[in-house]
Enzyme design. Structure first.
Site, PDB file in Angstrom:
ATOM      1  N   ALA A 103     -21.700 -16.292 -18.629  1.00 48.23           N
ATOM      2  CA  ALA A 103     -20.291 -15.966 -18.890  1.00 48.23           C
ATOM      3  C   ALA A 103     -19.527 -16.975 -19.794  1.00 48.23           C
ATOM      4  O   ALA A 103     -20.079 -17.917 -19.937  1.00 48.23           O
ATOM      5  CB  ALA A 103     -19.587 -15.613 -17.312  1.00 48.23           C
ATOM      6  N   LYS A 104     -18.319 -16.569 -20.266  1.00 43.42           N
ATOM      7  CA  LYS A 104     -17.595 -17.696 -20.929  1.00 43.42           C
ATOM      8  C   LYS A 104     -16.158 -17.031 -20.803  1.00 43.42           C
ATOM      9  O   LYS A 104     -15.827 -15.887 -20.631  1.00 43.42           O
ATOM     10  CB  LYS A 104     -18.064 -17.685 -22.622  1.00 43.42           C
ATOM     11  CG  LYS A 104     -17.673 -19.052 -23.271  1.00 43.42           C
ATOM     12  CD  LYS A 104     -18.718 -20.150 -22.528  1.00 43.42           C
ATOM     13  CE  LYS A 104     -18.394 -21.445 -23.163  1.00 43.42           C
ATOM     14  NZ  LYS A 104     -19.187 -22.417 -22.883  1.00 43.42           N
TER      15      LYS A 104
END
Ligand code: NAD
Length: 429
Positions: A103-104
């Site tokens: 994720a980011k």
């Protein structure tokens, strides 16, 4: 053109597909993030003005475990960049075999123009915006560019206030006092240094006195510089946004570190305007060069440790380093990568070179779950074992399958592992 980070990531996947043992249908699925949330963040600044910021959280793939990835505060954040970084996190956690997906997060802002109170409000508002997505078993943020343990403390506190009890496991990279782990702050730089040492062993070259140029002297670059200096390498150049310092005899990394820790810029160091306790007695009189010149220095190792897309088709022919260790995420465009492969320049890809941060984040998360804390030596030993193992497996894949470069080797391993998880889990419903 693949100068867009997301296009660049897809092109890197495509380069690896022909060598990876992955069903084409699963491969196509791996090219799409599971979801991206865009949030609008109105914040009343200390000045009394209300500014409306924009932020994102992308959850790329969760087949191997909860989503994991940092949060970046930077003016150039875009949805595409956040999605590319989330994809890279997916391949990174798979390559170093952590039970996570990728994720980011990112917020479009210029932190230098915000006060501490503004940053706290923005962080809390962003956390509220994404809090339905994150959680200790669903998605665990961490620091990235311009975010640090204090940012994580605000995120942890905001999430915990809504839950009604402390949830330290919701973020990693926290201060020690609220569940952080020793060794997290320097973990990415330590990993970069360890991987560079492994690369030299693999190439049968001596790291002592090898000339190293590091673009970026932030969290990752400064720790990598310090540890490589301690390992005997000769750090001849480094930089920040203000410019670069170059001394062919080697920079005084400790003095520069003290100067930057006290809020100084690299350009001020070059000019002799030293901040804080920086020791002038080992003043090494470096030359001022530009960031572009740093990239083309005649060195043994070039370590981009700032932003993505700095090694491109435009400058790749001028690069003279014989090896590149990608501390930053996505510093090399696909066109430049192909040219480097043709020239036999060994490139340790970002998903391996900078994995030390997420490895120690995982160790922090494990300690939080155990409600037990480990000494620094245990954390560092486990980091070295895990990143060393990932390096060895990447090199083994590269040699046994006679792959074109180390990035392809790393990608085939990561894609195969992620695809296997998808195959076992099947397609819902
Ligand atoms: P940081 O904000 O601490 O430092 C960034 C450094 O790069 C600073 O010295 C800054 O002045 C410099 N910089 C920024 N823009 C620049 C430009 N256009 N040209 C030259 N220099 C520039 O950030 P960091 O945490 O050290 O992260 C650096 C890179 O490493 C990023 O790509 C990040 O995604 C990656 N990374 C960080 C971690 C981590 O644990 N912090 C983990 C994995 C990967």
């Amino acid at each position: 053109m693949a100068d867009d980070p997301f296009e660049n990531m897809l092109a890197q996947m495509d380069r690896a597909e022909e060598y990876a043992d992955v069903d084409h249908g699963v491969f196509e699925r791996l090219k799409h993030p599971e979801r991206t949330l865009k949030v609008t963040l109105p914040v009343e600044l200390e000045s009394g003005d209300v500014e409306v910021f924009e932020g994102y959280r992308c959850q790329f793939d969760s087949a191997r475990g909860p989503f994991k990835g940092g949060v970046r505060f930077h003016p150039s954040v875009t949805q595409g960049e956040v999605e590319a970084l989330a994809g890279w996190m997916t391949w990174k956690t798979a390559l170093v075999d952590l039970p996570y997906g990728g994720a980011k997060g990112g917020v479009i802002c210029e932190p230098k123009e915000l006060t501490d109170r503004d940053l706290e409000r923005l962080t809390r508002r962003y956390t509220e915006g994404i809090r339905r997505m994150i959680g200790p078993d669903t998605d665990v943020p961490a620091p990235d560019m311009n975010t640090d343990p204090q940012t994580m403390a605000w995120m942890m506190d905001t999430y915990s206030m809504y839950e009604g009890h402390s949830v330290p496991r919701v973020v990693t990279g926290k201060p020690l006092e609220i569940g952080g782990t020793p060794g997290r702050v320097e973990a990415t730089g330590r990993g970069v240094s360890l991987v560079t040492e492994r690369l030299f062993e693999y190439l049968d070259r001596d790291l002592s006195d090898a000339a190293v140029a590091i673009q970026g002297f932030g969290n990752v670059g400064s720790n990598a510089a310090r540890l490589l200096d301690e390992a005997g390498a000769n750090v001849v150049a480094t930089s920040d946004v203000s410019g670069a310092a170059y001394d062919p005899d080697g920079l005084d990394v400790a003095a520069l570190g003290a100067h930057v820790d006290a809020g100084g810029l690299v350009s001020e160091y070059v000019a002799g305007d030293l901040k804080g306790s920086a020791d002038r007695s080992r003043w090494d009189d470096p030359d001022a060069i530009t960031n572009a010149e740093l990239l083309t220095l005649d060195v043994d190792v070039l370590i981009p440790a700032a932003v993505e897309g700095v090694i491109t088709a435009d400058n790749v022919d001028d690069l003279r380093a014989s090896a590149i260790v990608e501390a930053a995420n996505g510093p090399t465009t696909v066109a430049a990568d192909e040219a480097l492969t043709e020239r036999d320049v060994q490139v340790v890809p970002d998903i391996l070179a900078n994995a030390g941060g997420v490895i120690v984040s995982y160790l922090e998360w494990v300690q939080n779950a155990q409600e037990f804390s480990w000494p620094l030596e245990t954390v560092n030993a486990e980091l070295e074992r895990r990143i060393g193992d990932a390096f060895d497996k990447t090199v083994e894949q590269y040699d046994t399958k006679e792959l074109p470069d180390l990035r392809t080797a790393a990608y085939t391993l990561a894609l195969e592992r992620t695809a296997k998880a998808h195959e076992y889990r099947g397609l819902f419903p």
